[in-house]
Design an enzyme around this catalytic site. Structure first.
Site, short mmCIF file in Angstrom:
data_model
loop_
_atom_site.label_atom_id
_atom_site.label_comp_id
_atom_site.label_asym_id
_atom_site.label_seq_id
_atom_site.Cartn_x
_atom_site.Cartn_y
_atom_site.Cartn_z
N LEU A 53 31.25 31.60 40.29
CA LEU A 53 32.26 32.17 41.19
C LEU A 53 31.64 32.97 42.32
O LEU A 53 32.35 33.37 43.25
CB LEU A 53 33.21 33.07 40.40
N TYR A 103 31.05 29.44 57.42
CA TYR A 103 31.43 29.58 56.01
C TYR A 103 31.68 28.22 55.38
O TYR A 103 31.17 27.91 54.30
CB TYR A 103 32.68 30.46 55.90
N LYS A 107 29.70 26.37 52.20
CA LYS A 107 30.37 26.00 50.95
C LYS A 107 30.24 24.50 50.70
O LYS A 107 30.06 24.06 49.57
CB LYS A 107 31.85 26.41 51.00
N ASN A 132 43.83 30.43 49.34
CA ASN A 132 44.68 31.63 49.34
C ASN A 132 45.08 32.08 47.95
O ASN A 132 46.26 32.09 47.59
CB ASN A 132 45.93 31.38 50.19
N PRO A 281 79.61 66.86 25.52
CA PRO A 281 80.40 66.94 24.28
C PRO A 281 81.88 67.14 24.56
O PRO A 281 82.27 67.94 25.42
CB PRO A 281 79.79 68.16 23.57
#
Length: 369
Positions: A53, A103, A107, A132, A281
């Site tokens: 991860l 990025y 990946k 997301n 009461p």
């Protein structure tokens, strides 16, 4: 079973590890950016499954994308290969891997490395392109619009939306974790060569913001979101985790008089309203009836009597109630009813009505029992 989790302190890693422990997976090797680098080699030697991860998505310098995503993946796979460990490897990637930004390129390179490793070593590899991911423990003002919206709206901080019609595909962290455990147990959801979380929600930025604003407002209106809608339910759970720690509580409006008090607790669109009634009461409350509205009374403290009489009849039906025996009394339409405190302490009753109170259409008519 020895399970290696890289990126163990990250959003997905933290949620995954907590659920693995819930399911009695005890031997979890946790590796993160601040771990002793020598641990990776020993973990790679002994692990039976890898959740990879770890990754970089907000570096100070673009070159860190390749170092953190491709470079670390290469180190991990080399360590496994060095020890002849062909255990299954799950890798967390992103839909950004389809794009040619720094990025995405990093990946995609890491994905190709994993696929090549699996083919070369006859190892089971599972690459997930997530989109997301939202839920508890996600860092706001970082790379999750949901986390940012939740954090800011909860604190009254303005949010910026360039185009409210922009559609997002979102996956909830519990669904992601459930899928990852399926992968661990040999049942990943595959589509072509990639794996995926099977439950995906689609919503516009405007809708997400609207929902989160409504969650904040609900603490004033006493309403609760529509929990029958799966996305709303998950988003609301997420929002609550971003409340400031000193803001978990909120006040209710108590309608107080000499008889006691009546306080609306929860209002819903389709499931009615819950209120708390306190009678002093000797006090009798009620003596009214409804055409369509119906109620349920549950005494949770004290003792008293609930009386009902059909509109056009003389017979009175009575129920003695107390906290010693939790008993629900249905109040049908067309029956005038009251509740009297027979004890010497406050009589506390939880009251549910099948509709939220509407002052313009109260459906409440005075008539003594």
């Amino acid at each position: 079973m020895n399970i290696l989790v890289t990126g163990a302190k990250g959003f997905i890693g933290k949620n995954l590890i907590s659920e693995l422990k819930n399911r009695n997976y005890a031997n979890i090797f946790q590796y993160d950016i601040d771990s002793d680098s020598t641990l990776l080699d020993s973990f790679a030697k002994e692990c039976d499954f890898v959740f990879h991860l770890a990754g970089v998505n907000r570096p100070k310098d673009d070159k860190e994308f390749m170092e953190g995503n491709f470079g670390f993946t290469s180190n991990l796979l080399s360590a496994l290969e060095r020890h002849g460990n062909c255990c299954p490897v799950m890798m967390s990637s992103s839909v950004q891997a389809e794009l040619d930004n720094p990025y995405g390129i990093s990946k995609r390179a890491a994905e190709e490395l994993v696929f090549s490793y699996g083919q070369k070593n006859n190892a089971n590899v599972m690459v997930y392109r997530f989109t997301n991911v939202f839920g508890k423990w996600c860092k706001p003002n970082y790379n999750s619009v949901v986390a940012t919206f939740c954090h800011n709206i909860a604190r009254g901080i303005n949010i910026t939306i360039n185009d409210p019609n922009t559609k997002l595909n979102l996956v909830y962290i519990d669904d992601v974790v459930g899928e990852l455990i399926n992968a661990l147990e040999g049942n990943p959801s595959r589509q072509g060569k990639f794996c995926h979380a099977s439950t995906v929600h689609t919503a516009s930025l405007g809708k997400i913001a609207e929902l989160i604003h409504s969650f904040k407002d609900s603490r004033v209106t006493n309403t609760v979101p529509d929990m029958s809608d799966a996305f709303t339910k998950k988003l609301y759970s997420t929002y609550l985790t971003y409340l400031p720690k000193n803001d978990f509580s909120y006040n209710l409006k108590m309608n107080v008089d000499q008889r006691g008090s009546f306080t609306e607790f929860i209002k819903t669109t389709g499931a009615g309203q819950v209120s708390v009634n306190i009678s002093k009461p000797g006090i009798t409350k009620g003596n009214h009836w409804h055409h369509t509205k119906n109620e349920k009374f549950l005494v949770v403290s004290g003792r008293g009597i609930i009386r009902l009489r059909k509109y056009d009849e003389d017979e009175i039906v009575s129920y003695y109630v107390s906290a010693e025996k939790l008993e629900v009394i249905d109040i049908p339409p067309g029956y005038t009813h009251n509740i009297e405190n027979l004890g010497d302490t406050d009589l506390v009753t939880i009251m549910w009505a099948n509709e939220s109170f509407n002052p313009d259409l109260p459906d409440t008519y005075f008539l003594e029992v």
